[in-house]
Design a protein around this motif. Structure first.
Motif, PDB file in Angstrom:
ATOM      1  N   ASP A 102      42.809  25.667 -12.288  1.00 32.96           N
ATOM      2  CA  ASP A 102      42.034  24.439 -12.072  1.00 32.96           C
ATOM      3  C   ASP A 102      42.247  23.414 -13.185  1.00 32.96           C
ATOM      4  OD1 ASP A 102      39.093  24.064 -10.243  1.00 32.96           O
ATOM      5  OD2 ASP A 102      40.073  22.489 -11.383  1.00 32.96           O
ATOM      6  N   HIS A 137      35.196  30.179  -2.221  1.00 32.51           N
ATOM      7  CA  HIS A 137      34.405  29.598  -3.304  1.00 32.51           C
ATOM      8  C   HIS A 137      32.980  30.144  -3.230  1.00 32.51           C
ATOM      9  CE1 HIS A 137      37.619  26.960  -4.470  1.00 32.51           C
ATOM     10  NE2 HIS A 137      36.859  26.363  -5.375  1.00 32.51           N
ATOM     11  N   GLU A 188      43.183  16.918  -2.841  1.00 32.69           N
ATOM     12  CA  GLU A 188      42.548  18.068  -2.187  1.00 32.69           C
ATOM     13  C   GLU A 188      42.335  17.791  -0.705  1.00 32.69           C
ATOM     14  OE1 GLU A 188      39.069  18.835  -4.610  1.00 32.69           O
ATOM     15  OE2 GLU A 188      40.285  19.551  -6.271  1.00 32.69           O
ATOM     16  N   ASN A 230      32.682  16.803  -8.157  1.00 33.14           N
ATOM     17  CA  ASN A 230      34.143  16.865  -7.993  1.00 33.14           C
ATOM     18  C   ASN A 230      34.673  15.620  -7.289  1.00 33.14           C
ATOM     19  OD1 ASN A 230      36.659  18.113  -8.167  1.00 33.14           O
ATOM     20  ND2 ASN A 230      36.440  19.090  -6.173  1.00 33.14           N
ATOM     21  N   ALA A 235      40.310  20.745 -13.652  1.00 28.46           N
ATOM     22  CA  ALA A 235      39.084  20.100 -14.169  1.00 28.46           C
ATOM     23  C   ALA A 235      38.731  20.747 -15.499  1.00 28.46           C
ATOM     24  CB  ALA A 235      37.944  20.277 -13.173  1.00 28.46           C
ATOM     25  N   TRP A 247      44.960  31.147 -10.573  1.00 36.09           N
ATOM     26  CA  TRP A 247      44.677  29.722 -10.336  1.00 36.09           C
ATOM     27  C   TRP A 247      43.745  29.232 -11.429  1.00 36.09           C
ATOM     28  CZ3 TRP A 247      42.617  25.155  -8.490  1.00 36.09           C
ATOM     29  CH2 TRP A 247      43.292  24.508  -7.464  1.00 36.09           C
ATOM     30  N   HIS A 258      33.881  30.183 -11.699  1.00 37.48           N
ATOM     31  CA  HIS A 258      34.048  28.736 -11.486  1.00 37.48           C
ATOM     32  C   HIS A 258      33.516  28.020 -12.727  1.00 37.48           C
ATOM     33  CE1 HIS A 258      33.891  24.855  -9.212  1.00 37.48           C
ATOM     34  NE2 HIS A 258      35.014  25.355  -8.723  1.00 37.48           N
ATOM     35  N   HIS A 259      33.443  26.671 -12.671  1.00 40.63           N
ATOM     36  CA  HIS A 259      33.071  25.912 -13.881  1.00 40.63           C
ATOM     37  C   HIS A 259      31.716  26.314 -14.473  1.00 40.63           C
ATOM     38  CE1 HIS A 259      36.448  23.742 -12.474  1.00 40.63           C
ATOM     39  NE2 HIS A 259      35.838  22.803 -11.794  1.00 40.63           N
ATOM     40  N   ASN A 309      46.171  22.743  -1.399  1.00 44.06           N
ATOM     41  CA  ASN A 309      44.847  23.378  -1.330  1.00 44.06           C
ATOM     42  C   ASN A 309      43.839  22.410  -0.745  1.00 44.06           C
ATOM     43  OD1 ASN A 309      44.972  21.908  -3.884  1.00 44.06           O
ATOM     44  ND2 ASN A 309      43.006  22.827  -4.358  1.00 44.06           N
ATOM     45  N   TRP A 314      34.033  22.258  -1.397  1.00 47.66           N
ATOM     46  CA  TRP A 314      34.557  23.605  -1.660  1.00 47.66           C
ATOM     47  C   TRP A 314      33.482  24.685  -1.575  1.00 47.66           C
ATOM     48  CZ3 TRP A 314      39.672  24.249  -1.862  1.00 47.66           C
ATOM     49  CH2 TRP A 314      40.440  23.104  -2.084  1.00 47.66           C
ATOM     50  N   ALA A 318      28.254  20.970  -6.036  1.00 45.87           N
ATOM     51  CA  ALA A 318      29.704  21.162  -6.001  1.00 45.87           C
ATOM     52  C   ALA A 318      30.185  21.905  -7.258  1.00 45.87           C
ATOM     53  CB  ALA A 318      30.400  19.815  -5.904  1.00 45.87           C
ATOM     54  N   TRP A 319      29.514  21.674  -8.365  1.00 46.39           N
ATOM     55  CA  TRP A 319      29.817  22.383  -9.615  1.00 46.39           C
ATOM     56  C   TRP A 319      28.528  22.918 -10.207  1.00 46.39           C
ATOM     57  CZ3 TRP A 319      32.977  18.082 -12.647  1.00 46.39           C
ATOM     58  CH2 TRP A 319      34.262  17.990 -12.096  1.00 46.39           C
ATOM     59  N   TYR A 374      41.015  33.086  -9.162  1.00 44.83           N
ATOM     60  CA  TYR A 374      40.746  31.754  -9.719  1.00 44.83           C
ATOM     61  C   TYR A 374      39.866  31.994 -10.942  1.00 44.83           C
ATOM     62  CZ  TYR A 374      38.213  27.213  -9.997  1.00 44.83           C
ATOM     63  OH  TYR A 374      37.632  26.039 -10.397  1.00 44.83           O
ATOM     64  N   PHE A 415      41.308  30.654   0.119  1.00 46.00           N
ATOM     65  CA  PHE A 415      40.491  30.520  -1.069  1.00 46.00           C
ATOM     66  C   PHE A 415      39.094  30.935  -0.625  1.00 46.00           C
ATOM     67  CE2 PHE A 415      41.552  26.931  -4.361  1.00 46.00           C
ATOM     68  CZ  PHE A 415      41.461  27.836  -5.397  1.00 46.00           C
ATOM     69  N   ASN A 449      38.622  14.287  -7.371  1.00 44.78           N
ATOM     70  CA  ASN A 449      39.654  14.944  -6.571  1.00 44.78           C
ATOM     71  C   ASN A 449      39.283  15.069  -5.103  1.00 44.78           C
ATOM     72  OD1 ASN A 449      41.456  15.288  -8.654  1.00 44.78           O
ATOM     73  ND2 ASN A 449      40.508  17.191  -9.305  1.00 44.78           N
TER      74      ASN A 449
HETATM   75  C1  FUL Z   1      38.715  21.496  -8.234  1.00 41.81           C
HETATM   76  C2  FUL Z   1      37.369  22.047  -8.671  1.00 41.81           C
HETATM   77  O1  FUL Z   1      36.697  21.167  -9.526  1.00 41.81           O
HETATM   78  C3  FUL Z   1      36.643  22.280  -7.362  1.00 41.81           C
HETATM   79  O2  FUL Z   1      35.316  22.656  -7.540  1.00 41.81           O
HETATM   80  C4  FUL Z   1      37.413  23.352  -6.601  1.00 41.81           C
HETATM   81  O3  FUL Z   1      37.344  24.571  -7.279  1.00 41.81           O
HETATM   82  C5  FUL Z   1      38.875  22.939  -6.413  1.00 41.81           C
HETATM   83  C6  FUL Z   1      39.723  24.013  -5.818  1.00 41.81           C
HETATM   84  O4  FUL Z   1      39.437  22.543  -7.639  1.00 41.81           O
HETATM   85  O5  FUL Z   1      39.411  20.850  -9.151  1.00 41.81           O
END
Ligand code: FUL
Length: 694
Positions: free
Chosen positions: A184, A49, A242, A649, A186, A182, A98-99, A281, A288, A59-60, A144, A47, A652
């Motif tokens: 996710d 990120h 995770e 995050n 969230a 992928w 990403h988010h 993962n 991440w 993280a986000w 992703y 992966f 998880n």
């Molecule tokens: C999570 C995400 O919220 C994290 O930031 C990351 O990407 C991980 C792989 O999945 O749920």
């Protein structure tokens, strides 16, 4: 005459029976399709990120980041590909979005992307560079794409689904073959949402209309596998954590319909009606995305070896993450340990002691050569040892011909015919007796068992329970070197440093002056009293092999010996500053959010940040804070808000949450919990600490 007739009938029946047994066994239960098979055989892939939050240390991303901050001045996807290739990985999955909603490719459907930033004059495309690098290095490319988009104004409305599918179409059309997509789990929450700055919730079971999206994906990329977290069955499943492990029992099965509880993600479902294998993962660092404060927290070789045994060694694939640093490269610390892992795995599993040995089985299907024991030690993936249809328990004995030392056992089922084995045992023939080495449950595509080194002339592998007759594709017997893990370092409330080796027999050496520890450094014998800030570096050392472990490196702020929790008279509360992350204190059962933790520091300090370690016990409500405010005060009366936000995050990935801000003098601080992961008022603290400055 009558006996003669019986004899004839019996002979005809048994010829028929034996004839049936010379044919391959019938498929049993759900089986993988070709895409799942190809994916499973990849075993190990990366992966990466990377997004705007790489530049904000979060993280986000929140969705309101200025896209201009994305500025990877030395971006080199070929470096990523070279490292992954050398690390033995077979592909790379990139966080195209990403988010935060920021797109690493110049999507036609949004302005929030690389096309609107000074970097490369708006002509950059990280996904393209990644695709080209993967091609050059013979790696597969995965995408992703976060369904949750904290930037898009339409998130939560039906229009967003069109946007999401348009983006998927771009990514699955313009970048060549994609091996995995992928999504996710969230989904929904607070965000910028085009300026609305609000919280939007969606029903993840209906909002995305996954079945239509899946059809689109399969049309665009017929050879792809689709990730999901169990809700909408794709081609593979998340394992519910995770932390880098799947259950010891791991069925590659789930039901196509119905709820998927956590345990089903983690262990699969023995009676499942669909093939939904596990992907483990985890990140090579605690988080991440890249955070400089984790440069010394990169997982050690022994920790990654554990992950290897707990993923690939338990019928899963391993998706290991590299956080990309702001300049656009993988950090040298991450590269170093990834290459060490590849070398260690190779060394451990190159010499298969079973290959040259004699093998014998208690049953061979139709007594035929085609399904004989040799097929389980020929190293080929398309041949297998099989038993007669009615034989669900059997042994395979390996005779080395001489005393042989080993400590690993690897076994693979021929999963194209279904996952069957429910229990098995490994024994060694030592001094004329069979000695049990290990017992386990499922096998699946691959299972590796570890046990202390043993010297024996024979090994016996007995399947004691199975759903159907046995189809064993390969077995391997190996002797892997032992590797010492780094010791643990904690500082208790009194300011004592306590260092514990993982293996009780090894010695520990440490330094307190920032220098690298060696076996010539100070030997640790008992807790070391320290004052003020301190940097501790320690290694474990095995005097028999003369080998040292990787290093544990911790930096501690001021001791918390004068701390008191205001308004709390509970001895157990000290757990939150005892230095031990496995003890915790809870409050809030009798309260309503917000729930405050007020600490009297004992004297005035200049505070420039804090850290929080959530309680992690899966089986008790952990009370994990997701949204917080941090206040300081000189007198416990007037309070000043210094920081507020989210621990993105944390549900998880419940690792240390570190927040830094401009220094402020204070005698008291208040950590206010505004929300927790469970939506109730219960709050748990394993550790709370502050950062101070002069
Ligand atoms: C999570 C995400 O919220 C994290 O930031 C990351 O990407 C991980 C792989 O999945 O749920």
């Amino acid at each position: 005459m009558r006996y003669f007739l019986f004899g004839v009938i019996f002979s005809i029946l048994s010829i028929g029976f034996n004839y049936a047994q010379t044919k391959a066994p019938e498929v049993f239960g759900p089986v993988p399709n070709e895409n799942q098979m190809r994916w499973q055989e990849m075993e190990y892939y990366a992966f990466v990120h990377f997004s705007v939050n790489t530049y904000t240390d979060m993280a986000w991303g929140k969705g309101d980041e200025d896209p201009k901050i994305f500025n990877p001045t030395e971006l080199d996807c070929r470096q990523w590909a070279r490292i992954c290739k050398d690390a033995g990985m077979k592909g790379i999955i990139i966080t195209a979005k990403h988010h935060s909603g920021f797109c690493l490719w110049p999507s036609e459907y949004t302005d929030y992307s690389v096309k609107n930033i000074p970097w490369r004059d708006g002509k950059g495309d990280v996904v393209r560079e990644m695709a080209d690098a993967c091609k050059e290095y013979g790696l597969k490319l995965g995408i992703y794409l976060s369904p949750w988009d904290r930037n898009h104004p339409d998130y939560g409305k039906p229009e967003y689904i069109t946007y999401f599918r348009n983006q998927l179409t771009e990514l699955l059309t313009n970048y060549g073959p994609i091996f995995e997509v992928w999504f996710d789990g969230a989904n929904g929450g607070s965000g910028y949402y085009g300026g609305a700055n609000e919280t939007r919730t969606i029903d993840r079971t209906t909002y995305y209309e996954w079945s239509n999206t899946y059809s689109l994906i399969r049309k665009l990329q017929p050879n792809i596998v689709i990730w999901n977290d169990g809700g909408d069955r794709g081609d593979l499943r998340w394992v519910g954590t995770e932390a880098g492990l799947v259950g010891e029992t791991n069925w590659s099965l789930l039901n196509a319909k119905g709820e998927v509880e956590w345990g089903m993600l983690h262990w699969g479902l023995e009676t499942g009606d669909s093939w939904v294998p596990a992907e483990v993962n985890t990140s090579i660092r605690p988080e991440w995305f890249y955070h400089q404060n984790e440069d010394l927290k990169v997982k050690t070789l022994p920790q990654l070896m554990e992950t290897y045994y707990h993923s690939i060694g338990r019928n899963g694939t391993l998706l290991l993450n590299f956080p990309i640093i702001p300049n656009g490269l993988i950090h040298e610390n991450d590269e170093k340990v990834a290459l060490e892992l590849a070398k260690t795995v190779k060394e451990a599993f190159t010499v298969n002691l079973a290959e040259k040995a004699k093998a014998e089985a208690s049953n061979v299907r139709g007594n035929s050569k085609e399904f004989g024991v040799e097929k389980a030690i020929d190293g080929k993936k398309d041949t297998y040892w099989a038993t007669d249809d009615n034989v669900k328990t059997a042994s395979l004995t390996i005779d080395f011909g001489k005393p042989t030392t080993f400590n690993r056992f690897m076994v693979q089922e021929y999963i194209r015919l279904g996952q069957r084995v429910k229990a098995f045992v490994i024994e060694a023939f030592v001094d004329g007796n069979w000695k049990e080495l290990a017992k386990a449950t499922t096998i699946g595509y691959k299972r590796i068992l570890r046990f202390p080194s043993v010297q024996a002339t024979q090994l016996r592998f007995t399947i004691t329970d199975s759903k159907s007759s046995l189809v064993i594709s390969n077995i391997g017997i190996y002797s892997a070197s032992q590797i010492l893990d780094a010791p643990f370092i904690v500082r208790n409330q009194a300011g004592e440093i306590i260092i514990t080796p993982v293996d009780a027999e090894s010695l520990v050496f440490y330094t307190l002056d920032g220098s690298a520890p060696t076996p010539k450094s100070k030997k640790y014998t008992s807790p070391v009293q320290t004052q003020g800030k301190v940097e501790v570096r320690a290694i474990a050392f095995d005097h028999v092999s003369g080998k040292s472990s990787p290093e544990c490196h911790e930096k501690f702020d001021l001791p918390r010996k004068d701390w008191k929790i205001v308004g709390v008279d509970d001895e157990k509360a000290n757990a939150l500053f005892d230095g031990n992350i496995s003890t915790a204190w809870h409050q809030g059962k009798d309260k309503k959010m917000p729930v405050d933790l007020v600490i009297d520091l004992g004297n005035e300090l200049k505070i420039c940040g804090f850290r929080y370690y959530p309680y992690q016990n899966m089986w008790e409500p952990p009370g994990v804070i997701t949204n917080y405010q941090f206040y300081v005060s000189a007198d416990n009366v007037e309070w000043k808000l210094l920081d507020q936000g989210e621990f993105s995050n944390i549900k998880n990935n419940p690792v240390w949450q570190i927040k830094k801000f401009s220094p402020e003098k204070a005698r008291y601080f208040k950590l206010r919990a505004l929300r927790n992961t469970a939506g109730n008022d219960y709050i748990g603290y394993a550790e709370v600490d502050v950062f101070t400055t002069e």
